[in-house]
Design a protein around this motif. Structure first.
Motif, PDB file in Angstrom:
ATOM      1  N   LYS A   1       1.568  -4.648  -7.454  1.00 51.76           N
ATOM      2  CA  LYS A   1       2.484  -3.527  -7.650  1.00 51.76           C
ATOM      3  C   LYS A   1       2.196  -2.341  -6.743  1.00 51.76           C
ATOM      4  O   LYS A   1       3.021  -1.437  -6.637  1.00 51.76           O
ATOM      5  CB  LYS A   1       2.414  -3.066  -9.104  1.00 51.76           C
ATOM      6  N   GLY A   2       1.047  -2.304  -6.098  1.00 54.18           N
ATOM      7  CA  GLY A   2       0.723  -1.173  -5.240  1.00 54.18           C
ATOM      8  C   GLY A   2      -0.761  -1.145  -4.929  1.00 54.18           C
ATOM      9  O   GLY A   2      -1.526  -2.000  -5.381  1.00 54.18           O
ATOM     10  N   SER A   3      -1.177  -0.131  -4.169  1.00 53.32           N
ATOM     11  CA  SER A   3      -2.569  -0.044  -3.743  1.00 53.32           C
ATOM     12  C   SER A   3      -3.368   0.887  -4.640  1.00 53.32           C
ATOM     13  O   SER A   3      -2.810   1.740  -5.331  1.00 53.32           O
ATOM     14  CB  SER A   3      -2.649   0.440  -2.300  1.00 53.32           C
ATOM     15  N   SER A   4      -4.679   0.726  -4.599  1.00 51.77           N
ATOM     16  CA  SER A   4      -5.562   1.543  -5.412  1.00 51.77           C
ATOM     17  C   SER A   4      -6.928   1.613  -4.731  1.00 51.77           C
ATOM     18  O   SER A   4      -7.209   0.862  -3.782  1.00 51.77           O
ATOM     19  CB  SER A   4      -5.693   0.943  -6.819  1.00 51.77           C
ATOM     20  N   VAL A   5      -7.746   2.522  -5.207  1.00 55.52           N
ATOM     21  CA  VAL A   5      -9.124   2.649  -4.723  1.00 55.52           C
ATOM     22  C   VAL A   5     -10.018   2.863  -5.929  1.00 55.52           C
ATOM     23  O   VAL A   5      -9.677   3.631  -6.832  1.00 55.52           O
ATOM     24  CB  VAL A   5      -9.274   3.846  -3.748  1.00 55.52           C
TER      25      VAL A   5
ATOM     26  N   PRO B   1      -9.306  -1.593   1.232  1.00 55.85           N
ATOM     27  CA  PRO B   1      -8.112  -1.534   0.402  1.00 55.85           C
ATOM     28  C   PRO B   1      -8.192  -2.460  -0.818  1.00 55.85           C
ATOM     29  O   PRO B   1      -8.764  -3.539  -0.751  1.00 55.85           O
ATOM     30  CB  PRO B   1      -7.011  -1.989   1.349  1.00 55.85           C
ATOM     31  N   ALA B   2      -7.608  -1.957  -1.912  1.00 56.01           N
ATOM     32  CA  ALA B   2      -7.503  -2.736  -3.145  1.00 56.01           C
ATOM     33  C   ALA B   2      -6.070  -2.603  -3.652  1.00 56.01           C
ATOM     34  O   ALA B   2      -5.373  -1.638  -3.327  1.00 56.01           O
ATOM     35  CB  ALA B   2      -8.502  -2.241  -4.175  1.00 56.01           C
TER      36      ALA B   2
ATOM     37  N   ALA C   1       0.805  -1.225   0.000  1.00 54.15           N
ATOM     38  CA  ALA C   1       0.000   0.000   0.000  1.00 54.15           C
ATOM     39  C   ALA C   1       0.837   1.274   0.000  1.00 54.15           C
ATOM     40  O   ALA C   1       0.308   2.354  -0.271  1.00 54.15           O
ATOM     41  CB  ALA C   1      -0.943  -0.005   1.208  1.00 54.15           C
ATOM     42  N   TYR C   2       2.131   1.182   0.319  1.00 58.20           N
ATOM     43  CA  TYR C   2       2.971   2.382   0.284  1.00 58.20           C
ATOM     44  C   TYR C   2       3.054   2.968  -1.125  1.00 58.20           C
ATOM     45  O   TYR C   2       3.258   4.167  -1.304  1.00 58.20           O
ATOM     46  CB  TYR C   2       4.380   2.059   0.789  1.00 58.20           C
ATOM     47  N   SER C   3       2.930   2.130  -2.124  1.00 50.14           N
ATOM     48  CA  SER C   3       2.976   2.596  -3.508  1.00 50.14           C
ATOM     49  C   SER C   3       1.549   2.717  -4.029  1.00 50.14           C
ATOM     50  O   SER C   3       0.856   1.712  -4.215  1.00 50.14           O
ATOM     51  CB  SER C   3       3.771   1.601  -4.373  1.00 50.14           C
ATOM     52  N   VAL C   4       1.086   3.940  -4.251  1.00 48.00           N
ATOM     53  CA  VAL C   4      -0.293   4.188  -4.661  1.00 48.00           C
ATOM     54  C   VAL C   4      -0.370   4.254  -6.186  1.00 48.00           C
ATOM     55  O   VAL C   4       0.384   4.998  -6.820  1.00 48.00           O
ATOM     56  CB  VAL C   4      -0.822   5.496  -4.053  1.00 48.00           C
ATOM     57  N   LYS C   5      -1.259   3.476  -6.751  1.00 43.62           N
ATOM     58  CA  LYS C   5      -1.416   3.406  -8.201  1.00 43.62           C
ATOM     59  C   LYS C   5      -2.822   3.872  -8.587  1.00 43.62           C
ATOM     60  O   LYS C   5      -3.808   3.465  -7.969  1.00 43.62           O
ATOM     61  CB  LYS C   5      -1.221   1.972  -8.695  1.00 43.62           C
ATOM     62  N   PRO C   6      -2.926   4.714  -9.613  1.00 47.35           N
ATOM     63  CA  PRO C   6      -4.254   5.173 -10.037  1.00 47.35           C
ATOM     64  C   PRO C   6      -5.021   4.054 -10.744  1.00 47.35           C
ATOM     65  O   PRO C   6      -4.435   3.131 -11.303  1.00 47.35           O
ATOM     66  CB  PRO C   6      -3.936   6.309 -11.003  1.00 47.35           C
TER      67      PRO C   6
END
Length: 441
Positions: free
Chosen positions: A392-396, A382-383, A209-214
């Protein structure tokens, strides 16, 4: 109890007495500090009596015979004031009960200090594995419950047992990035809770989750985790299997028995004595023997579940799904332990073939789903973004649709199963769904 039944028969044509005793331990953590530890115990007795088809209910927070007699009298006064229920047939008769698994006595004698020790250890492990993570909240619990249900037709069912759980919510702060709440849990019928495994899983999700992806407006494969499955199904799907809703015409599953409603990988059933069940149950809330009830088999809808009342109204047999409401003393149709059968491959292998998609660990807003038609609108959070088979990272993002359309796209379930002790108790795997429409945020 025989004497109390005979006393109740002075007022009623038939009467039921149900006694519930419980001991609940709990401990909580907030912002890395233990915030509470407590022990609660008590007893509740419910009376259900019928006179000339008039129902009387009473609840008393005691198992004292004198107070139970008073409750019987109160239920009788209530029955006199009520109108007859012309659909009423009778309370259930005795049945053949399966053998319950052995109980674990260590749960009956557990102490809050044991839970506190687990939470302290969990906080320590979180700090060791990721110093940037904070245990924002969490709880440990141990329950021990005993029940006795008797009625004037000869039903007499005694049950006891216990379970324990540990739940953590982590928030990570790193390089100006703050993660959403990341949660994980363990629940079982003993005190051997997997604290280290729970922490490792939660910390791994924080690292992602530290890496936020759109995310965008897309149609992609989605893997729903056990918690997300339990949230969505508890509100959007499971109520539709109620026989009461069939009689009242409020289920979208009416006239669909034998119809394919889900992907072939979905096998869904209610199994009160499943090996992972937290509260194995041989008799339901009104003393009807429980059984394994198949709801969906290889994607095909098999049947509804019933309590004694609605089964007799519809000229069916109760499936042992009467659940006691300890606030009113009445019975509603419910589930004991919903299971989605596991698959062959672990989660990591499931996602390894996804070039672009998402793993959803939890939903916001699932409680607003409509079980009358299966429609839902939720926020996936969380997604986590899946690219080339790796997270690869978190998203919403937003998901809106219909649970039956979603089910038709189910293509695989994981080997792992997780026990979710909240909402409807469920044993759920990770489930992959194809061609799911999402709206990015």
């Amino acid at each position: 109890m025989e004497e109390l039944l005979r006393y109740g028969e002075k007022f009623f044509d038939e009467v039921e007495i149900a006694v519930y005793r419980s001991r609940e331990l709990s401990a909580s953590v907030e912002l890395n500090e233990i915030s509470m530890a407590s022990t609660e115990s008590g007893a509740v007795t419910t009376i259900r009596g019928i006179k000339d088809k008039k129902l009387g209910l009473a609840v008393v927070d005691s198992d004292d015979p004198g107070r139970i007699r008073e409750a019987i009298e109160r239920a009788a006064r209530m029955a006199r004031l009520n109108s007859p229920d012309e659909k009423w047939v009778s309370l259930p008769e005795p049945g053949k009960y399966r053998e319950a698994p052995e109980t674990n006595p260590e749960l009956k004698d557990a102490s809050p200090e044991e839970l506190v020790g687990m939470l302290v250890n969990a906080v320590k492990l979180v700090h060791e594995k990721d110093p940037h993570s904070v245990v924002a909240g969490g709880e440990g619990g141990v329950s021990w419950r005993e029940s006795l249900v008797v009625n004037s037709h000869g039903v007499e069912v005694h049950q006891e047992g216990g379970a324990a759980f540990l739940f953590l919510e982590l928030v990570g702060r790193k390089n100006g990035s703050v993660t959403p709440g990341i949660f994980d849990l363990d629940a079982r019928r003993d005190l051997n809770l997997d604290v280290e495994g729970l922490v490792e899983r939660a910390v791994q999700k924080v690292r992602w989750a530290y890496s936020v992806k759109p995310s965008g407006n897309e149609e992609v494969p989605i893997v729903l985790g056990p918690w997300a499955i339990a949230e969505l199904f508890s509100y959007a799907l499971l109520p539709a299997f109620s026989g009461e809703r069939l009689v009242k015409g409020t289920t979208p599953l009416a006239n669909r028995v034998g119809e394919r409603i889900a992907g072939e990988v979905i096998n869904l059933y209610d199994d009160p004595l499943h090996e992972l069940a937290l509260n194995p149950t041989i008799g339901d809330g009104e003393g009807v023997p429980t059984r394994k009830n198949v709801l969906i088999e290889r994607g095909t809808f098999r049947d509804f579940v019933w309590d004694n009342y609605w089964a007799k109204v519809h000229e069916r047999e109760s499936t042992g799904n009467g659940k006691r409401d300890l606030r009113s003393g009445g019975i509603n149709i419910g589930f004991h332990n919903v299971v989605i059968e596991s698959g062959k491959r672990p989660f990591e292998e499931m996602i390894s073939e996804i070039e672009h998609g998402y793993f959803v660990d939890g939903f916001q807003g699932a409680h607003s789903s409509n079980p009358d038609n299966g429609n839902f609108a939720v926020t996936a959070n969380p997604a986590f973004l899946i690219e080339d088979g790796e997270i690869k990272g978190s998203s919403v993002f937003l998901m809106a649709g219909n649970v039956y359309e979603l089910l038709k796209g189910a293509s695989e379930v994981s080997k792992e199963q997780v026990v979710i002790p909240f909402m409807t108790t469920m044993v759920a795997p990770f489930v992959r769904f194809e061609n799911v429409k999402i709206a990015g945020k």
